[in-house]
Motif scaffolding. Structure first.
Motif, PDB file in Angstrom:
ATOM      1  N   SER A  40       0.829  -1.204   0.000  1.00  0.00           N
ATOM      2  CA  SER A  40       0.000   0.000   0.000  1.00  0.00           C
ATOM      3  C   SER A  40       0.866   1.257   0.000  1.00  0.00           C
ATOM      4  N   LEU A  41       2.064   1.183   0.570  1.00  0.00           N
ATOM      5  CA  LEU A  41       2.982   2.317   0.504  1.00  0.00           C
ATOM      6  C   LEU A  41       3.391   2.592  -0.932  1.00  0.00           C
ATOM      7  N   GLU A  42       3.699   1.529  -1.671  1.00  0.00           N
ATOM      8  CA  GLU A  42       4.092   1.708  -3.069  1.00  0.00           C
ATOM      9  C   GLU A  42       2.947   2.317  -3.878  1.00  0.00           C
ATOM     10  N   SER A  43       1.725   1.880  -3.615  1.00  0.00           N
ATOM     11  CA  SER A  43       0.566   2.448  -4.306  1.00  0.00           C
ATOM     12  C   SER A  43       0.405   3.921  -3.968  1.00  0.00           C
ATOM     13  N   PHE A  44       0.634   4.260  -2.700  1.00  0.00           N
ATOM     14  CA  PHE A  44       0.554   5.662  -2.263  1.00  0.00           C
ATOM     15  C   PHE A  44       1.578   6.504  -3.011  1.00  0.00           C
ATOM     16  N   LEU A  45       2.810   6.022  -3.079  1.00  0.00           N
ATOM     17  CA  LEU A  45       3.870   6.774  -3.745  1.00  0.00           C
ATOM     18  C   LEU A  45       3.581   6.944  -5.232  1.00  0.00           C
ATOM     19  N   GLU A  46       3.113   5.873  -5.862  1.00  0.00           N
ATOM     20  CA  GLU A  46       2.789   5.936  -7.291  1.00  0.00           C
ATOM     21  C   GLU A  46       1.664   6.937  -7.539  1.00  0.00           C
ATOM     22  N   GLY A  47       0.620   6.881  -6.706  1.00  0.00           N
ATOM     23  CA  GLY A  47      -0.491   7.806  -6.868  1.00  0.00           C
ATOM     24  C   GLY A  47      -0.078   9.242  -6.630  1.00  0.00           C
ATOM     25  N   ARG A  48       0.759   9.450  -5.644  1.00  0.00           N
ATOM     26  CA  ARG A  48       1.232  10.814  -5.356  1.00  0.00           C
ATOM     27  C   ARG A  48       2.050  11.349  -6.529  1.00  0.00           C
ATOM     28  N   ALA A  49       2.885  10.506  -7.116  1.00  0.00           N
ATOM     29  CA  ALA A  49       3.702  10.937  -8.252  1.00  0.00           C
ATOM     30  C   ALA A  49       2.839  11.322  -9.438  1.00  0.00           C
ATOM     31  N   ARG A  50       1.801  10.544  -9.706  1.00  0.00           N
ATOM     32  CA  ARG A  50       0.964  10.773 -10.890  1.00  0.00           C
ATOM     33  C   ARG A  50       0.057  11.994 -10.747  1.00  0.00           C
ATOM     34  N   THR A  51      -0.140  12.451  -9.538  1.00  0.00           N
ATOM     35  CA  THR A  51      -1.039  13.596  -9.323  1.00  0.00           C
ATOM     36  C   THR A  51      -0.236  14.808  -8.869  1.00  0.00           C
ATOM     37  N   VAL A  52       0.018  14.894  -7.584  1.00  0.00           N
ATOM     38  CA  VAL A  52       0.776  16.020  -7.031  1.00  0.00           C
ATOM     39  C   VAL A  52       2.153  16.131  -7.694  1.00  0.00           C
ATOM     40  N   GLY A  53       2.816  14.996  -7.856  1.00  0.00           N
ATOM     41  CA  GLY A  53       4.163  15.008  -8.425  1.00  0.00           C
ATOM     42  C   GLY A  53       4.207  15.582  -9.827  1.00  0.00           C
ATOM     43  N   LEU A  54       3.243  15.193 -10.673  1.00  0.00           N
ATOM     44  CA  LEU A  54       3.205  15.705 -12.040  1.00  0.00           C
ATOM     45  C   LEU A  54       3.011  17.217 -12.054  1.00  0.00           C
ATOM     46  N   VAL A  55       2.106  17.705 -11.218  1.00  0.00           N
ATOM     47  CA  VAL A  55       1.856  19.146 -11.167  1.00  0.00           C
ATOM     48  C   VAL A  55       3.114  19.891 -10.715  1.00  0.00           C
ATOM     49  N   LEU A  56       3.734  19.419  -9.650  1.00  0.00           N
ATOM     50  CA  LEU A  56       4.939  20.078  -9.153  1.00  0.00           C
ATOM     51  C   LEU A  56       6.054  20.028 -10.181  1.00  0.00           C
ATOM     52  N   ALA A  57       6.183  18.901 -10.885  1.00  0.00           N
ATOM     53  CA  ALA A  57       7.232  18.753 -11.895  1.00  0.00           C
ATOM     54  C   ALA A  57       7.027  19.721 -13.045  1.00  0.00           C
ATOM     55  N   ALA A  58       5.783  19.883 -13.485  1.00  0.00           N
ATOM     56  CA  ALA A  58       5.493  20.791 -14.595  1.00  0.00           C
ATOM     57  C   ALA A  58       5.822  22.230 -14.217  1.00  0.00           C
ATOM     58  N   PHE A  59       5.466  22.619 -13.004  1.00  0.00           N
ATOM     59  CA  PHE A  59       5.740  23.990 -12.569  1.00  0.00           C
ATOM     60  C   PHE A  59       7.241  24.201 -12.356  1.00  0.00           C
ATOM     61  N   ALA A  60       7.939  23.191 -11.858  1.00  0.00           N
ATOM     62  CA  ALA A  60       9.387  23.320 -11.676  1.00  0.00           C
ATOM     63  C   ALA A  60      10.079  23.436 -13.032  1.00  0.00           C
ATOM     64  N   ALA A  61       9.641  22.626 -14.004  1.00  0.00           N
ATOM     65  CA  ALA A  61      10.253  22.659 -15.334  1.00  0.00           C
ATOM     66  C   ALA A  61      10.040  24.015 -15.995  1.00  0.00           C
ATOM     67  N   ARG A  62       8.815  24.519 -15.901  1.00  0.00           N
ATOM     68  CA  ARG A  62       8.523  25.809 -16.541  1.00  0.00           C
ATOM     69  C   ARG A  62       9.264  26.948 -15.841  1.00  0.00           C
ATOM     70  N   SER A  63       9.392  26.878 -14.539  1.00  0.00           N
ATOM     71  CA  SER A  63      10.140  27.899 -13.804  1.00  0.00           C
ATOM     72  C   SER A  63      11.615  27.862 -14.179  1.00  0.00           C
ATOM     73  N   CYS A  64      12.125  26.657 -14.429  1.00  0.00           N
ATOM     74  CA  CYS A  64      13.516  26.506 -14.847  1.00  0.00           C
ATOM     75  C   CYS A  64      13.741  27.213 -16.176  1.00  0.00           C
ATOM     76  N   ARG A  65      12.837  26.986 -17.111  1.00  0.00           N
ATOM     77  CA  ARG A  65      12.968  27.644 -18.410  1.00  0.00           C
ATOM     78  C   ARG A  65      12.805  29.158 -18.282  1.00  0.00           C
ATOM     79  N   ALA A  66      11.842  29.588 -17.459  1.00  0.00           N
ATOM     80  CA  ALA A  66      11.599  31.028 -17.288  1.00  0.00           C
ATOM     81  C   ALA A  66      12.806  31.729 -16.699  1.00  0.00           C
ATOM     82  N   ALA A  67      13.547  31.035 -15.831  1.00  0.00           N
ATOM     83  CA  ALA A  67      14.696  31.654 -15.164  1.00  0.00           C
ATOM     84  C   ALA A  67      15.764  32.092 -16.153  1.00  0.00           C
ATOM     85  N   ARG A  68      15.731  31.544 -17.367  1.00  0.00           N
ATOM     86  CA  ARG A  68      16.730  31.908 -18.374  1.00  0.00           C
ATOM     87  C   ARG A  68      16.313  33.133 -19.186  1.00  0.00           C
TER      88      ARG A  68
END
Length: 224
Positions: A40-68
Motif C-alpha cells: 500500500s505504501l508503493e501504491s501511495f507513492l505511485e499515486g502521489r507521483a501521478r497527481t501532485v508530483g506531475l503538477v509540481l514537476a510541470a511547474f518546476a520545469a517551466r520555472s527553470c525555463r523562465a529563469a533563463r
C-alpha cells in the motif's frame, strides 16, 4: 558549482530546506490505515507521483525555463498564482510556501543572484526549485525529475519512522516506480510552452482532506 553537482544537491534529502519534516500526507494515511504495508505504501507513492508530483514537476520545469529569460519575474508571478489555484487545501498551500521560503533562504546563502532577490514573497517550493535549476544551468527536464524525486522520496523516508517497515523495501518500491517518474518528467515538459493557465491540474482530493485533518492534530511526528 557545476550543473551536475547542483542537481545532486537539489535532489539530496539531507538538504536543510525542511523537506525532512514533512511526510507528504503519509502520516495521516498511516494513522487511518490507508497505508499499512509495503504494497500500500508503493501504491501511495505511485499515486502521489501521478497527481501532485506531475503538477509540481510541470511547474518546476517551466520555472527553470523562465529563469533563463531576460525578465522572468512576470511569468514566475503568474505561475505562483496558477499553482495556488491548483492547491485547494490551505494546509498544503502553507506547506508549499514554507518549503519555498526555506529553500529560498538556503539558495541566497549559497550565491547571490538578482532573480533570487526578486522572487515573489513566500513563493511555492517548486517555483524556487525550478528557478534554482535554471540559474545553475540545469535543464527543465532536470528540474522536473528533481521535483518528482522529492515528491516520493520524502514520504518513503517518513515511512521508516511511521511504520514497521524495512527501509530496503521502501527503496525497492522507489526503484520500481522510477520508470514512471521518467515518463512523468517527459509529460511535465509538454507544459513548458503555451499558456500558464493550461498547466496540469491533476488532483488528489484525499491528500487535500488528510492535509486538513493532519493540521488539526496536536500530536504528530511530521508537519504535513
Amino acid at each position: 558549482m557545476t550543473a551536475r553537482a547542483a542537481l545532486l544537491l537539489f535532489a539530496d534529502g539531507r538538504l536543510p530546506a525542511g523537506g525532512y519534516a514533512h511526510s507528504g500526507g503519509l502520516e495521516e494515511s498511516v494513522r487511518t490505515g490507508r497505508v499499512r504495508d509495503a504494497q500500500s505504501l508503493e501504491s501511495f507513492l505511485e499515486g502521489r507521483a501521478r497527481t501532485v508530483g506531475l503538477v509540481l514537476a510541470a511547474f518546476a520545469a517551466r520555472s527553470c525555463r523562465a529563469a533563463r529569460d531576460p525578465d522572468p519575474l512576470p511569468e514566475l508571478e503568474v505561475l505562483d498564482a496558477e499553482l495556488d489555484a491548483r492547491t485547494p487545501s490551505p494546509a498544503q498551500r502553507e506547506t508549499s510556501r514554507q518549503l519555498g521560503r526555506q529553500l529560498h533562504r538556503l539558495l541566497t546563502g549559497m550565491a547571490h543572484h538578482p532573480l533570487l532577490e526578486r522572487l515573489p514573497r513566500a513563493p511555492h517550493q517548486p517555483l524556487v526549485l525550478g528557478a534554482a535549476c535554471g540559474l545553475y544551468g540545469l535543464r527543465p527536464l532536470d528540474a522536473a525529475l528533481a521535483a518528482l524525486h522529492e515528491s516520493v522520496t520524502g514520504p518513503a523516508v517518513a515511512a521508516v519512522r511511521l511504520m514497521s517497515i524495512d527501509p530496503f523495501r521502501t527503496h525497492a518500491a522507489l526503484a520500481r516506480i522510477a520508470p514512471s517518474l521518467d515518463r512523468l518528467a517527459e509529460r511535465a515538459l509538454e507544459h513548458c510552452d503555451g499558456s500558464p493557465h493550461d498547466m496540469p491540474a491533476a488532483a488528489a482530493p484525499l491528500l487535500d482532506v488528510v492535509a486538513e485533518v493532519h493540521a488539526t492534530r496536536s500530536e504528530r511526528l511530521f508537519a504535513s
